[in-house]
Design a protein around this motif. Sequence first.
Motif, PDB file in Angstrom:
ATOM      1  N   TRP A  39      22.216 -10.997  11.485  1.00 50.34           N
ATOM      2  CA  TRP A  39      21.084 -10.200  12.172  1.00 50.34           C
ATOM      3  C   TRP A  39      21.714  -8.743  12.249  1.00 50.34           C
ATOM      4  N   ARG A  40      22.902  -8.514  12.747  1.00 49.65           N
ATOM      5  CA  ARG A  40      23.512  -7.201  12.631  1.00 49.65           C
ATOM      6  C   ARG A  40      23.164  -6.265  11.291  1.00 49.65           C
ATOM      7  N   PHE A  41      23.368  -7.265  10.254  1.00 46.69           N
ATOM      8  CA  PHE A  41      23.282  -6.827   8.686  1.00 46.69           C
ATOM      9  C   PHE A  41      22.016  -6.356   8.461  1.00 46.69           C
ATOM     10  N   ARG A  42      21.160  -7.321   8.798  1.00 40.80           N
ATOM     11  CA  ARG A  42      19.464  -7.069   8.502  1.00 40.80           C
ATOM     12  C   ARG A  42      19.070  -5.857   9.384  1.00 40.80           C
ATOM     13  N   ARG A  43      19.538  -5.593  10.704  1.00 44.89           N
ATOM     14  CA  ARG A  43      19.264  -4.548  11.389  1.00 44.89           C
ATOM     15  C   ARG A  43      19.658  -3.053  10.643  1.00 44.89           C
ATOM     16  N   ALA A  44      20.958  -3.349  10.271  1.00 45.79           N
ATOM     17  CA  ALA A  44      21.475  -2.047   9.577  1.00 45.79           C
ATOM     18  C   ALA A  44      20.630  -1.693   8.276  1.00 45.79           C
ATOM     19  N   LEU A  45      20.266  -2.558   7.664  1.00 47.22           N
ATOM     20  CA  LEU A  45      19.275  -2.666   6.568  1.00 47.22           C
ATOM     21  C   LEU A  45      18.151  -1.711   6.725  1.00 47.22           C
ATOM     22  N   LYS A  46      17.478  -2.498   7.752  1.00 47.96           N
ATOM     23  CA  LYS A  46      16.397  -1.789   8.349  1.00 47.96           C
ATOM     24  C   LYS A  46      16.275  -0.447   8.592  1.00 47.96           C
ATOM     25  N   ALA A  47      17.614  -0.001   9.265  1.00 51.14           N
ATOM     26  CA  ALA A  47      17.683   1.506   9.819  1.00 51.14           C
ATOM     27  C   ALA A  47      17.837   2.294   8.699  1.00 51.14           C
ATOM     28  N   ASN A  48      18.658   1.796   7.648  1.00 51.50           N
ATOM     29  CA  ASN A  48      18.948   2.577   6.549  1.00 51.50           C
ATOM     30  C   ASN A  48      17.718   2.885   5.638  1.00 51.50           C
ATOM     31  N   SER A  49      16.984   1.968   5.388  1.00 54.97           N
ATOM     32  CA  SER A  49      15.616   2.143   4.809  1.00 54.97           C
ATOM     33  C   SER A  49      14.810   3.112   5.465  1.00 54.97           C
ATOM     34  N   ARG A  50      14.567   3.241   6.965  1.00 60.32           N
ATOM     35  CA  ARG A  50      13.904   4.070   7.660  1.00 60.32           C
ATOM     36  C   ARG A  50      14.557   5.651   7.394  1.00 60.32           C
TER      37      ARG A  50
END
Length: 199
Positions: free
Chosen positions: A182-193
Amino acid sequence: MERPVRASVFVLCALPFAWLLYGAVYGGLGPDPGEALMHSTGEWSLRILAMTLLMSPLRVWTGKPWVIKLRRMLGLYAFFYATIHFTLFLQFYTGWAGAALLQELVERPYVSAGFAAWCIMLPLAITSTRGMRRRLGQRWIKLHRQIYVAAIIACIHLLWQARSDIGEALAYLLVFGLLLAWRFRRALKANSRLKPGKV
């Protein structure tokens, strides 16, 4: 609502210790009290550690920012039970002798894993205050992400110790794996934004 919840969580986290203390004083821990105490404190450390890591997802899912304030208290309780677990090991298995502890660390991989997890949690507990967070800045965030490493190593500690009955250890690994995902997926979304849009 925030203060009653925090007070309730504090009391609930203290209850296992109070129950174990009662059992130790009044002989309610079975034929091997030392083993019972070690097993229970290790288990409660993992359980509360899982609850600690659950606070970030819970804040997002509930939309209640104050939930994250429980994380520090839960993390310190997880370290508290881990420290008691380690102290009991020293008391019942090595007799506080440095040479005996070193021998256990060399000969028993599960002991090395448990000790490594505790060593990772130690600086996190020391730097858990608001003052230390201000002093360390971004380094504080990087340091406290090591809690996931400590959690996985603690699960490996339990897995190696379990030998044949590994179901419980695998369940903990699954829980911590999902929280890490969950943490990794959230970090990926933040980076993509943060990335600039395509032209």
